[in-house]
Design a protein around this motif. Structure first.
Motif, mmCIF file in Angstrom:
data_model
loop_
_atom_site.group_PDB
_atom_site.id
_atom_site.type_symbol
_atom_site.label_atom_id
_atom_site.label_comp_id
_atom_site.label_asym_id
_atom_site.label_seq_id
_atom_site.Cartn_x
_atom_site.Cartn_y
_atom_site.Cartn_z
ATOM 1 N N ASP A 399 0.834 -1.196 0.000
ATOM 2 C CA ASP A 399 0.000 0.000 0.000
ATOM 3 C C ASP A 399 0.872 1.251 0.000
ATOM 4 O O ASP A 399 1.961 1.280 0.577
ATOM 5 N N THR A 400 0.385 2.294 -0.642
ATOM 6 C CA THR A 400 1.127 3.544 -0.691
ATOM 7 C C THR A 400 1.020 4.342 0.597
ATOM 8 O O THR A 400 1.784 5.283 0.810
ATOM 9 N N ASN A 401 0.081 3.998 1.451
ATOM 10 C CA ASN A 401 -0.084 4.684 2.727
ATOM 11 C C ASN A 401 0.834 4.049 3.766
ATOM 12 O O ASN A 401 0.699 2.871 4.087
ATOM 13 N N PRO A 402 1.790 4.797 4.324
ATOM 14 C CA PRO A 402 2.709 4.209 5.314
ATOM 15 C C PRO A 402 1.995 3.655 6.533
ATOM 16 O O PRO A 402 2.451 2.680 7.129
ATOM 17 N N ALA A 403 0.868 4.260 6.917
ATOM 18 C CA ALA A 403 0.147 3.767 8.092
ATOM 19 C C ALA A 403 -0.335 2.346 7.889
ATOM 20 O O ALA A 403 -0.246 1.502 8.795
ATOM 21 N N ILE A 404 -0.842 2.051 6.719
ATOM 22 C CA ILE A 404 -1.331 0.696 6.446
ATOM 23 C C ILE A 404 -0.166 -0.275 6.352
ATOM 24 O O ILE A 404 -0.247 -1.414 6.834
ATOM 25 N N ARG A 405 0.945 0.144 5.737
ATOM 26 C CA ARG A 405 2.097 -0.759 5.643
ATOM 27 C C ARG A 405 2.603 -1.128 7.033
ATOM 28 O O ARG A 405 2.895 -2.283 7.322
ATOM 29 N N GLU A 406 2.709 -0.125 7.900
ATOM 30 C CA GLU A 406 3.230 -0.397 9.236
ATOM 31 C C GLU A 406 2.268 -1.268 10.038
ATOM 32 O O GLU A 406 2.677 -2.205 10.719
ATOM 33 N N GLN A 407 0.958 -0.977 9.955
ATOM 34 C CA GLN A 407 -0.010 -1.774 10.711
ATOM 35 C C GLN A 407 -0.048 -3.206 10.188
ATOM 36 O O GLN A 407 -0.284 -4.150 10.956
ATOM 37 N N THR A 408 0.183 -3.401 8.900
ATOM 38 C CA THR A 408 0.239 -4.747 8.340
ATOM 39 C C THR A 408 1.426 -5.506 8.910
ATOM 40 O O THR A 408 1.329 -6.694 9.240
ATOM 41 N N VAL A 409 2.562 -4.828 9.050
ATOM 42 C CA VAL A 409 3.739 -5.470 9.649
ATOM 43 C C VAL A 409 3.429 -5.908 11.072
ATOM 44 O O VAL A 409 3.706 -7.040 11.477
ATOM 45 N N LYS A 410 2.823 -5.025 11.856
ATOM 46 C CA LYS A 410 2.542 -5.361 13.247
ATOM 47 C C LYS A 410 1.518 -6.489 13.370
ATOM 48 O O LYS A 410 1.569 -7.276 14.314
ATOM 49 N N SER A 411 0.606 -6.580 12.419
ATOM 50 C CA SER A 411 -0.395 -7.644 12.493
ATOM 51 C C SER A 411 0.216 -9.024 12.305
ATOM 52 O O SER A 411 -0.374 -10.028 12.721
ATOM 53 N N TRP A 572 10.195 -3.164 22.925
ATOM 54 C CA TRP A 572 10.340 -1.709 22.980
ATOM 55 C C TRP A 572 10.426 -1.102 21.596
ATOM 56 O O TRP A 572 9.996 0.020 21.368
ATOM 57 N N ALA A 573 11.016 -1.843 20.655
ATOM 58 C CA ALA A 573 11.225 -1.242 19.340
ATOM 59 C C ALA A 573 9.920 -1.082 18.589
ATOM 60 O O ALA A 573 9.661 -0.065 17.974
ATOM 61 N N VAL A 574 9.088 -2.113 18.622
ATOM 62 C CA VAL A 574 7.792 -1.980 17.951
ATOM 63 C C VAL A 574 6.974 -0.891 18.603
ATOM 64 O O VAL A 574 6.436 -0.018 17.961
ATOM 65 N N THR A 575 6.890 -0.939 19.943
ATOM 66 C CA THR A 575 6.068 0.042 20.617
ATOM 67 C C THR A 575 6.649 1.426 20.514
ATOM 68 O O THR A 575 5.929 2.407 20.567
ATOM 69 N N GLY A 576 7.957 1.496 20.370
ATOM 70 C CA GLY A 576 8.575 2.807 20.347
ATOM 71 C C GLY A 576 8.399 3.541 19.042
ATOM 72 O O GLY A 576 8.299 4.747 19.019
ATOM 73 N N VAL A 577 8.371 2.839 17.942
ATOM 74 C CA VAL A 577 8.383 3.516 16.653
ATOM 75 C C VAL A 577 7.040 3.434 15.954
ATOM 76 O O VAL A 577 6.784 4.141 15.011
ATOM 77 N N SER A 578 6.139 2.587 16.444
ATOM 78 C CA SER A 578 4.888 2.364 15.739
ATOM 79 C C SER A 578 4.092 3.636 15.540
ATOM 80 O O SER A 578 3.617 3.931 14.456
#
Length: 805
Positions: A399-411, A572-578
């Motif tokens: 996805d071109t939206n960074p928010a969706i890309r990042e949330q997909t990684v966390k999922s 900490w890294a996921v929670t820190g940068v998410s």
């Protein structure tokens, strides 16, 4: 030939449950629990047994049968089926409980809230208004025994035995002959002179006042007790007194009584009543009104009764999604109501809707699903995840939206335990490789590294051996400082998945190179992790018999048990940068040199990881928020919850490290401000069959051919005096690393074959430009020298001669 008479009770599609009756209104009827024979669905069955010599009662029962069968209203007991024989009458209704029994059970559990009582009385008054104003009927039996409660907590008016027409058709009111019911009759019935001045609703409104008194104070002992309101709320006392007034003429119409109680500050003016009224009319509401309602509903659900949420709100939410195009706004209240369901109910009602939602192309819905996946992931089975959910979720990586890309990684942290071999070890690793190598957002690259560290224990042994070392090594060369820290902690989180040979020959050389990293936080974590790996190597060296025990997980199959250790190590890294993504999609980075120290989350006690958690992260750089990027936040709903999440200790670091590029740049301190470099964001390659393909873990941040060797005079970290006997007058060796001449690229701290990770696109361009400038300068000097030689050979030019060169 023999003929057998059919038994109508045996052929009836409903049956009584063999247990004592639940009671019912005073009179000949008894209430039983029942069920439908075909489906087993619960119902209530009112039974009247015909007795000889009780013709009058039988006529009353048949009249009630007829009335209930013909009257249809949401607040009147719903008729389903009936049976009339010479011996009995059966009336089948929705499953209900007598109000007296319901109030007693709720009182033992803590009692009903005032908002629930207000809505229940609202329903009874509305039913009376329907009978009196629309049907011209007098109920003539309003009391506690005539009210029933369904499974959603809705109050229903029943007891239609003594109903008669207000217009006088068919005679006057039938005789009751039951003392328990006659005590609710108004006083004017005993005074014939006052009959001419009363309204048609006067008697029923008196009985409504008796019902209100009983709801708050218990069973009514005698009519004189109505003078004392008792526990009736103050907001209702005034209107209650109008109902039980001696003058029947001043008793309000049911519709007017509702209007008075719904006035601002009134007893029936509250959020619960308003929510119920909206749900009753939701089919005729405008789409904008529905959107606003569902957005506000989630805040109110915590104060609403559980049965109401399960049996009234949930069906409306499912209907709104299925037929009303409600979209993503129904997700939050839907999952909140889902907490009240059992596992079987969740599978039947929520999961089919969730699966359908994942196929939606609505970005707002996709990101809401990913954000709230933790609430329903436990109810998803592996076949559903692999065949119906994961194929749709992976589109978020592109996805071109960074928010969706990042949330997909966390999922993926939640989906990984349920993925099969192909999806986890092949498909997911392809996308992770591309994100870590090519994504232009530093926090997404960092989260990809962290996610890989957390799910490393679920990977197959061959995939772990091929991926983990290369992936974390790549992360340690990332220009984004938190990504380098995540790479170091990734090694620590998966320490049990490496052989001693890999620790000595592959991991430690990479970590040692980070001991001279420009960022102190990276150096600190590198030293801690190096000590932990050296401790393992030293213990095996002292006692070689421990080798098998230390390497027991290296070639083992995927072991979910170690996932917890990885999660706690790199959490900490996921929670820190998410939560930085919300800033990434709304601002452009503008780094400014600064120093910020942010405390980080301590490691929980009993953590099996070999090294302690990070203590602090010192960074340079600053974020200056600029105009919102409308393309990145196409739908406001996609970013409205980013800051609601608690992402941990690096949250405060957002403003200082997100655009950290200066120590990786070749420019001097005077030209670094405002300069941000990112890896080249190239399109996804079609060939993902090999880890050596473009974008795989073994690929660097740039083309290795573009990296120039360090210029002469560049000192490596190994050349410094690290605490030896010789005095050093060079000062702090790290101070020289923070600012580098523009003509010197960063030297390669390790010689990892053909993997050269240190070169950056910006540095490569500057180096090439410098070389081109030098070549042009040399060429110019060479041409001038040739011209000078030609002039010296020809001698002075004659007057009028033509200049040829």
């Amino acid at each position: 030939m023999w003929f057998f008479a059919r038994d109508p009770v045996r052929d009836f599609p409903f049956e009584l449950i063999p247990e004592p009756p639940e009671g019912g209104p005073p009179g000949p009827w008894t209430l039983h629990r029942g069920r439908k024979k075909a489906t087993g669905s619960a119902v209530s069955i009112f039974v009247y047994d015909v007795k000889p010599g009780a013709e009058e009662q039988t006529q009353v029962a048949k009249a009630a049968f007829k009335r209930l069968k013909t009257l249809r209203h949401p607040n009147i007991l719903a008729y389903i089926d009936g049976l009339e024989t010479e011996k009995c009458l059966h009336i089948v209704t929705e499953a209900v409980t007598p109000l007296g029994t319901y109030l007693k059970a709720r009182a033992e559990a803590g009692g009903l809230k005032e908002q629930e009582l207000s809505w229940g009385l609202h329903q009874i008054v509305k039913a009376l208004s329907f009978l009196v104003n629309d049907c011209n009927l007098i109920h003539n039996n309003v009391c506690m025994a005539a009210v029933f409660v369904d499974r959603a907590g809705e109050w229903k008016l029943g007891g239609l035995d003594y109903m008669y027409s207000a217009q006088g058709n068919g005679g006057g009111p039938p005789s009751k002959g039951i003392p328990e019911l006659e005590q609710y009759d108004p006083p004017e019935l005993a005074d014939n002179s006052s009959r001419a001045v009363k309204e048609k609703w006067s008697a029923d409104m008196w009985r409504l006042g008796c019902l209100i008194w009983e709801v708050f104070n218990g069973s009514l002992p005698r009519a004189a007790a109505l003078r004392n309101p008792g526990k009736i709320p103050k907001s209702l006392v005034t209107h209650y007194c109008e109902l039980v007034g001696a003058n029947p003429k001043v008793r309000p119409n049911p519709a007017r009584f509702l209007q008075n109680c719904r006035a601002p500050g009134g007893f029936m003016s509250n959020r619960f009543v308003e929510t119920n009224l909206f749900l009753e009319e939701i089919q005729i509401k405008e789409p904008a009104e529905k959107q606003k309602f569902f957005q506000e509903l989630s805040k109110s659900l915590d104060s609403f009764p559980e049965d109401f949420c399960r049996h009234k709100v949930l069906p409306q939410l499912l209907t709104a999604f299925e037929f009303g195009n409600a979209g993503a706004v129904v997700l939050t209240p839907l999952f909140k109501v889902g907490k009240f369901l059992s596992a079987d109910e969740y599978q039947q009602k929520i999961i089919p809707v969730v699966v359908k939602m994942f196929s939606s192309t609505d970005r707002a819905m996709r990101i809401r699903l990913l954000q709230q996946m933790e609430q329903f992931i436990q109810y998803l089975d592996e076949p559903t995840v692999n065949t119906q959910i994961f194929p749709h979720v992976v589109h978020g990586f592109l996805d071109t939206n960074p928010a969706i890309r990042e949330q997909t990684v966390k999922s993926m942290l939640l989906l990984a335990p349920k993925l099969n071999e192909a999806n986890l070890n092949v498909e997911l690793m392809k996308h992770f490789a591309r994100l870590q190598a090519k994504d232009d957002q530093g926090p997404i690259r960092c989260n990809t590294t962290v996610c890989l560290g957390k799910i490393g224990s679920y990977l197959s042994a061959s995939t772990r051996h091929r991926v983990l070392t290369s992936a974390f090594s790549r992360a340690t060369k990332d220009p984004f400082a938190p990504s380098r820290v995540a790479g170091v902690l990734g090694f620590a989180a998966t320490h049990n998945l490496y052989s001693m040979d890999d620790c000595a020959h592959k991991i430690l050389p990479v970590l040692c190179g980070l001991t001279v990293d420009p960022e102190k936080s990276v150096r600190d974590q590198a030293f801690k992790t190096i000590r932990s790996f050296l401790s393992k190597l030293e213990s095996v060296s002292e006692d070689p018999t421990q080798l098998a025990e230390v390497e027991k997980d290296v070639h083992a199959a995927s072991s979910p048990g170690t996932g917890g250790a990885a999660a706690s190590w790199a959490g900490w890294a996921v929670t820190g940068v998410s939560s930085l993504t919300s800033k990434l999609i709304r601002a452009h980075p503008t780094p400014t040199p600064s120093e910020t120290t942010v405390p980080q989350r301590p490691v929980p006690e009993g953590n099996p990881a070999p090294a302690p958690a990070p203590d602090a992260l010192t960074t340079s750089g600053h974020w200056e928020t600029q105009e919102e990027d409308k393309d990145a936040v196409e739908d406001s709903a996609t970013a409205d919850r980013w800051d609601d999440e608690d992402w941990g200790s690096l949250e405060q670091e957002a403003d200082s490290v997100l655009a950290q590029q200066d120590d990786w740049s070749v420019k001097g301190p005077g030209s670094r401000a405002g300069q941000v470099s990112h890896p080249d964001h190239r399109p996804l390659e079609s060939d993902w069959n090999s880890w050596e393909a473009e974008g795989s873990w073994d690929q660097g941040w740039q083309d290795p051919s573009s990296v120039e060797p360090p210029p002469e005079g560049t000192r490596l970290a190994s050349e410094y005096n690290w605490g030896g006997a010789e005095p050093s007058d060079k000062g702090d060796p790290f101070a020289a690393l923070s600012v580098r001449p523009s003509t010197q690229p960063r030297p390669d701290p390790d010689s990892w074959g053909e993997d050269n990770w240190e070169g950056l696109e910006t540095e490569s361009r500057h180096v090439k430009a410098e070389l081109a400038r030098k070549k042009r300068e040399e060429r110019r000097k060479e041409m001038e020298a040739k011209r000078a030689e030609k002039k010296a050979a020809k001698g002075p030019m004659k007057l009028g001669a033509r200049k040829l060169d």
